[in-house]
Design a protein around this motif. Structure first.
Motif, short mmCIF file in Angstrom:
data_model
loop_
_atom_site.label_atom_id
_atom_site.label_comp_id
_atom_site.label_asym_id
_atom_site.label_seq_id
_atom_site.Cartn_x
_atom_site.Cartn_y
_atom_site.Cartn_z
N SER A 22 -12.37 47.86 -31.62
CA SER A 22 -10.94 47.65 -31.93
C SER A 22 -10.61 46.18 -32.08
N SER A 23 -11.54 45.32 -31.73
CA SER A 23 -11.26 43.89 -31.83
C SER A 23 -11.09 43.45 -33.27
N SER A 24 -11.52 44.31 -34.22
CA SER A 24 -11.37 43.94 -35.63
C SER A 24 -9.92 43.77 -36.02
N SER A 25 -9.02 44.48 -35.29
CA SER A 25 -7.60 44.37 -35.63
C SER A 25 -7.04 43.00 -35.29
N GLN A 26 -7.82 42.23 -34.49
CA GLN A 26 -7.36 40.90 -34.12
C GLN A 26 -7.81 39.83 -35.12
N ILE A 27 -8.68 40.23 -36.08
CA ILE A 27 -9.18 39.27 -37.06
C ILE A 27 -8.05 38.86 -37.99
N PRO A 28 -8.02 37.60 -38.44
CA PRO A 28 -6.95 37.16 -39.32
C PRO A 28 -6.88 38.01 -40.58
N VAL A 29 -5.73 37.90 -41.26
CA VAL A 29 -5.48 38.70 -42.46
C VAL A 29 -6.58 38.48 -43.50
N VAL A 30 -6.86 37.24 -43.81
CA VAL A 30 -7.86 36.91 -44.83
C VAL A 30 -8.79 35.85 -44.27
N GLY A 31 -10.09 36.12 -44.31
CA GLY A 31 -11.06 35.14 -43.82
C GLY A 31 -11.35 34.10 -44.88
N VAL A 32 -11.53 32.86 -44.46
CA VAL A 32 -11.85 31.77 -45.39
C VAL A 32 -13.33 31.44 -45.27
N VAL A 33 -14.03 31.45 -46.41
CA VAL A 33 -15.47 31.18 -46.43
C VAL A 33 -15.70 29.76 -46.87
N THR A 34 -16.38 28.96 -46.05
CA THR A 34 -16.66 27.56 -46.38
C THR A 34 -18.05 27.45 -46.98
N GLU A 35 -18.41 26.22 -47.39
CA GLU A 35 -19.74 26.00 -47.96
C GLU A 35 -20.82 26.30 -46.93
N ASP A 36 -20.52 25.97 -45.65
CA ASP A 36 -21.49 26.28 -44.60
C ASP A 36 -21.67 27.78 -44.46
N ASP A 37 -20.60 28.52 -44.62
CA ASP A 37 -20.68 29.97 -44.54
C ASP A 37 -21.59 30.51 -45.63
N GLU A 38 -21.46 29.95 -46.84
CA GLU A 38 -22.30 30.41 -47.94
C GLU A 38 -23.77 30.11 -47.63
N ALA A 39 -23.99 28.97 -47.00
CA ALA A 39 -25.36 28.64 -46.63
C ALA A 39 -25.92 29.67 -45.65
N GLN A 40 -25.02 30.32 -44.91
CA GLN A 40 -25.45 31.34 -43.95
C GLN A 40 -25.44 32.74 -44.58
N ASP A 41 -25.33 32.79 -45.91
CA ASP A 41 -25.40 34.05 -46.66
C ASP A 41 -24.25 35.02 -46.35
N VAL A 42 -23.07 34.49 -45.97
CA VAL A 42 -21.92 35.37 -45.80
C VAL A 42 -21.49 35.92 -47.16
N PHE A 43 -21.51 35.07 -48.17
CA PHE A 43 -21.20 35.49 -49.53
C PHE A 43 -22.52 35.74 -50.26
N LYS A 44 -23.00 36.95 -50.23
CA LYS A 44 -24.25 37.26 -50.91
C LYS A 44 -23.95 37.66 -52.35
N PRO A 45 -24.57 37.00 -53.30
CA PRO A 45 -24.29 37.31 -54.70
C PRO A 45 -24.90 38.66 -55.09
N MET A 46 -24.18 39.38 -55.99
CA MET A 46 -24.68 40.66 -56.47
C MET A 46 -24.09 40.92 -57.85
N ASP A 47 -24.88 41.50 -58.73
CA ASP A 47 -24.42 41.77 -60.09
C ASP A 47 -23.62 43.08 -60.08
N LEU A 48 -22.31 42.97 -59.90
CA LEU A 48 -21.45 44.15 -59.80
C LEU A 48 -21.33 44.87 -61.13
N ASN A 49 -21.37 44.10 -62.23
CA ASN A 49 -21.28 44.74 -63.55
C ASN A 49 -22.47 45.67 -63.78
#
Length: 811
Positions: A22-49
């Motif tokens: 239930s702690s997920s309800s405490q997460i902010p409305v929108v998470g902000v991903v920084t360059e360091d986050d990308e380095a940690q593979d939070v934003f994994k690229p994928m060919d959605l098309n």
């Protein structure tokens, strides 16, 4: 209205569905991903098309396995949340998966997993992403509502579960119209309780927004939810969540439209059954609280005169529940029932009194109020406090109920005046007022709305009792008022007033002023048109009126109620003093005319008409003129000067125009008149000129003939000249712009023979009767109401004075 108990029940049911903490309800409305986050593979690229293209393919061997594999990979790729920039494509994939479910049930799991990701915060790479992708986000969230059509309980619950979070998602739901599709989905869930409860939970969250409430209201959410209040539900959530949604709709959307939706037989029957069940079998704190909420919603609906409250039997039940403790009933609904002194039951009692006030505005309810012995029940509270009470209310509770009951009587008693009299209502109220004025020790709590200003005294009790008495008196029912007078009400009211002014109370000044105003209004209602009662009012009554008139004028601007008190005082002069010669003389003797002129000199328009009307009536008394002439205002202003000043002010406000010589130049400059209208206007103008002249002549020569008067007058020459001038005026009025076909008659005025137009028979053929209503009416009746002799006012005993209207007194 959300309670911890209800919340715990809801959360317990949710726990079997959730896979995340239930702690997920405490997460902010929108998470902000920084360059360091990308380095940690939070934003994994994928060919959605590529995934979309694959899902659009059909009729290939092993295609389903490949499609499911790619969707599973997508879910793993976005396990930390869905980026706003990819949301549109991801929801297109979700829509493709949901379209395959009917023929390929394995895609339910894929759709479920993607929907589950919506429970995480949406991710943004740039601060501007929320604005940039707002439309995509709104459309995506709106799609969730459409997915409710898929006949999968698991999928529907997962969709509803995701909506219990962030304000950003609710904002996007507003734009996308999710609330509408969720309301519409209710029709698909008639016999599916679990899914229905989840939808209600979504709507409960969405209804915290005014925009969503408006959308829901237009989708008929109020009536749709209300009609299902009695559906089977062991958990109790359905009733709780439904009532919460109804509350939000009433508060955050068009109240009138919601009431209209609920004002039908089906909704009211549902509310009636819910309330009865909770009233008779609800014992927990939560049940009682919910019962009261349902009653408040019902009270709001009852304000609509078109609501079939009587037809569904709800009115009769509410009256029974309101009075069963005070009036014994054998009805099975209340047999063996007893209210406790708990907070919820105490609030219920007050709410029931309140709903009676609402219900009595619908006249067909009157017979039900009689049958329910409502007046008798309410009068059980109109007495001094006793140790033995029907219910063991606390002292503060009993006092509040007492005041509430008296306030309710003020609304109900005028409608049930026969019941009021059969219960000895006048005697009860007067006896209670006597106790209010007594020195009987009583510690008032004064801690409620009705008890305002009454802490440590009996002002609150006196205030509401006088309101009740005023409401009864102003029915102008002679049986009631006669009974009051025979019981000494006039003397008692004057005594209370004198007692109050002898003990100034600046702390509760506003309440005291209201009490004084009501006393004077009661006295006015009793004394008007009754000489004998005016005589009882007498000099003691005149004294209290004069006391108020001597109030510092600066207090009229205080906002405490001195204006209302002054209106009541002027009204009492009109009703209680005028027409009673001894009281008039006493008023004059005590310089009452001076006080009236002082008030007139304040130049407050709201008082002027009433004061001038009183002055006109007082001028019937021959002693008045001397007082008027003797008055002097500021800077030695005279009464004549004051009246002229008021006239000029009135002219200015009316926009009257004059030429350089002071002559009015626009009497006849009226817009939109035809030629026929101008002819009629000319007739009216000349007719009035004649009447003024003829009336003056008739009044001047009313008792003596002109010749006798001249013979006995030393100033005969002057009077002859006056006669000549008057004759010329009459002739001028007769011939000035005279219509060619006007009919004139020979008229004999005592002592004067002349030809004048006759008021009773003047007709003009060129003016159609439809424009003037036939022959002009005789004005003698109007003259009798205001007799004039040389400018002085005379008494006319045979005609009741009715032309100067009483000023409406603000309540």
């Amino acid at each position: 209205m959300w309670t911890e108990e209800a919340g715990a029940t809801a959360e317990a049911q949710e726990s079997g569905i959730r896979n995340k903490s239930s702690s997920s309800s405490q997460i902010p409305v929108v998470g902000v991903v920084t360059e360091d986050d990308e380095a940690q593979d939070v934003f994994k690229p994928m060919d959605l098309n590529r995934v979309i293209k694959l899902l659009e393919e059909t009729d290939k061997d092993g295609l389903e396995e490949k499609q499911l594999k790619f969707v599973k990979k997508l879910v793993q790729c976005y396990q930390n949340g869905l980026p706003l920039r990819d949301l549109a494509q991801i929801f297109k994939i979700l829509n493709l998966c949901s379209g395959k479910i009917k023929n390929q049930p394995r895609f339910i799991e894929s759709a479920y997993d993607i929907i589950k990701l919506c429970g995480l915060p949406f991710l943004k790479k740039k601060v501007s992403d929320e604005i940039t992708y707002a439309e995509d986000t709104a459309n995506s969230i709106a799609l969730l509502g459409d997915l409710m059509k898929i006949p999968s309980s698991e999928l529907r619950i997962q969709i509803c579960y995701q909506q219990a979070s962030s304000s950003y998602k609710i904002q996007m739901a507003e734009v996308g119209g999710l609330a509408k599709t969720m309301v519409q989905s209710m029709t698909l869930l008639e016999n599916q309780l679990v899914e229905k409860l989840w939808v209600l939970k979504v709507l409960q969250h969405l209804s915290t927004s005014e925009v969503n409430c408006t959308i829901m209201m237009k989708a008929q959410a109020a009536s749709g939810i209300c009609t299902h209040l009695n559906d089977p539900d062991p958990s109790g959530q359905l009733l709780f969540r439904s009532s919460e949604i109804l509350w939000n709709l009433l508060e955050k959307s068009s109240k009138e439209e919601v009431i209209q939706q609920l004002s039908n037989l089906e909704c009211l029957l549902a509310l009636k059954e819910v309330f009865k069940n909770l009233f008779m079998r609800g014992f927990s704190h939560y049940d009682r609280q919910l019962r009261n909420d349902i009653l408040v919603i019902t009270t709001i609906i009852a304000q609509n005169p078109e609501a079939p409250m009587i037809e569904c039997g709800f009115t009769k039940d509410l009256i029974l529940f309101a009075t069963f403790n005070e009036v014994k009933s054998q009805n099975l609904l209340v047999k063996g029932l007893k209210l406790s002194n708990s907070y919820e039951d105490f609030e219920l009692k007050k709410l029931l009194f309140n709903v009676i006030v609402i219900l009595c505005k619908d006249l067909p309810t009157v017979q039900l109020l009689i049958d329910g012995k409502v007046i008798l029940a309410l009068f059980t509270y109109v007495k001094k406090p006793e140790k033995q009470k029907i219910i063991d209310w606390s002292a503060a509770q009993h006092e509040e109920l007492q005041l509430h009951a008296i306030a309710t009587l003020s609304s109900v008693a005028p409608l049930l005046i026969e019941e009021y009299m059969s219960c000895q209502g006048n005697a009860r109220v007067l006896a209670f007022l006597e106790w209010c004025e007594s020195e009987d020790p009583f510690f008032s709590h004064g801690n409620s709305f009705h008890g305002t200003g009454g802490r440590g005294n009996k002002f609150a009790q006196m205030r509401y009792s006088l309101r009740l008495l005023r409401a009864v008196v102003y029915l102008e029912d002679e049986t009631v008022n006669k009974d009051l007078c025979e019981k000494g009400t006039i003397q008692q009211m004057i005594g209370i007033f004198k007692n109050i002014i002898s003990k100034p109370n600046e702390k509760e000044e506003a309440i005291v002023l209201e009490i004084q105003s009501d006393i004077l209004l009661i006295l006015s209602g009793l004394c008007e048109n009754h000489i004998q009662r005016k005589e009882i009012f007498g000099t003691e009554g005149v004294d209290i009126v004069l006391h108020v008139m001597k109030t510092d004028p600066r207090k009229l601007q205080s906002g405490l109620g001195y204006n209302v008190l002054l209106f009541s005082t002027l009204d009492s002069i009109w009703c209680c003093i005028l027409g009673c010669y001894p009281s008039e003389d006493y008023f004059l003797e005590k310089e009452g005319i001076f006080l009236l002129l002082d008030l007139l000199a304040l130049n407050q328009k709201k008082f002027c008409n009433l004061i001038l009307g009183i002055m006109v009536e007082f001028c019937d008394n021959p002693k008045t003129a001397a007082h008027v002439n003797a008055w002097q205002g500021k800077k030695d202003q005279t009464a004549a000067s004051l009246l002229i000043k008021l006239w000029r002010k009135e002219e200015k406000e009316l926009g009257v125009k004059r030429d350089k010589n002071g002559k009015i130049i626009d009497f006849e400059n009226l817009p939109g008149l035809s030629a026929e209208d101008f002819v009629t206007l000319c007739i009216i103008h000349r007719y009035l000129d004649f009447k003024i002249q003829a009336t003056h002549k008739q009044r001047e020569l009313a008792n003596k003939s002109w010749e006798d008067f001249l013979a006995r007058t030393s100033n005969a020459k002057t009077l002859k000249k006056a006669k000549s001038l008057q004759e010329k005026a009459i002739e001028a009025s007769r011939y000035h712009k005279r219509p060619q076909n006007a009919i004139f008659h020979q008229t004999h005025i005592k002592g004067l023979n002349t030809t004048v137009p006759s008021g009773g028979v003047v007709t003009v053929e060129s003016t159609p009767a439809r424009l003037v209503g036939g022959p002009l009416v005789d004005t003698d009746i109007a003259l009798k109401k205001l007799p004039i002799r040389g400018g002085a006012l005379q008494r006319v005993k045979a005609v009741k004075i009715v032309d100067a209207p009483k000023k409406s007194i603000p309540t």
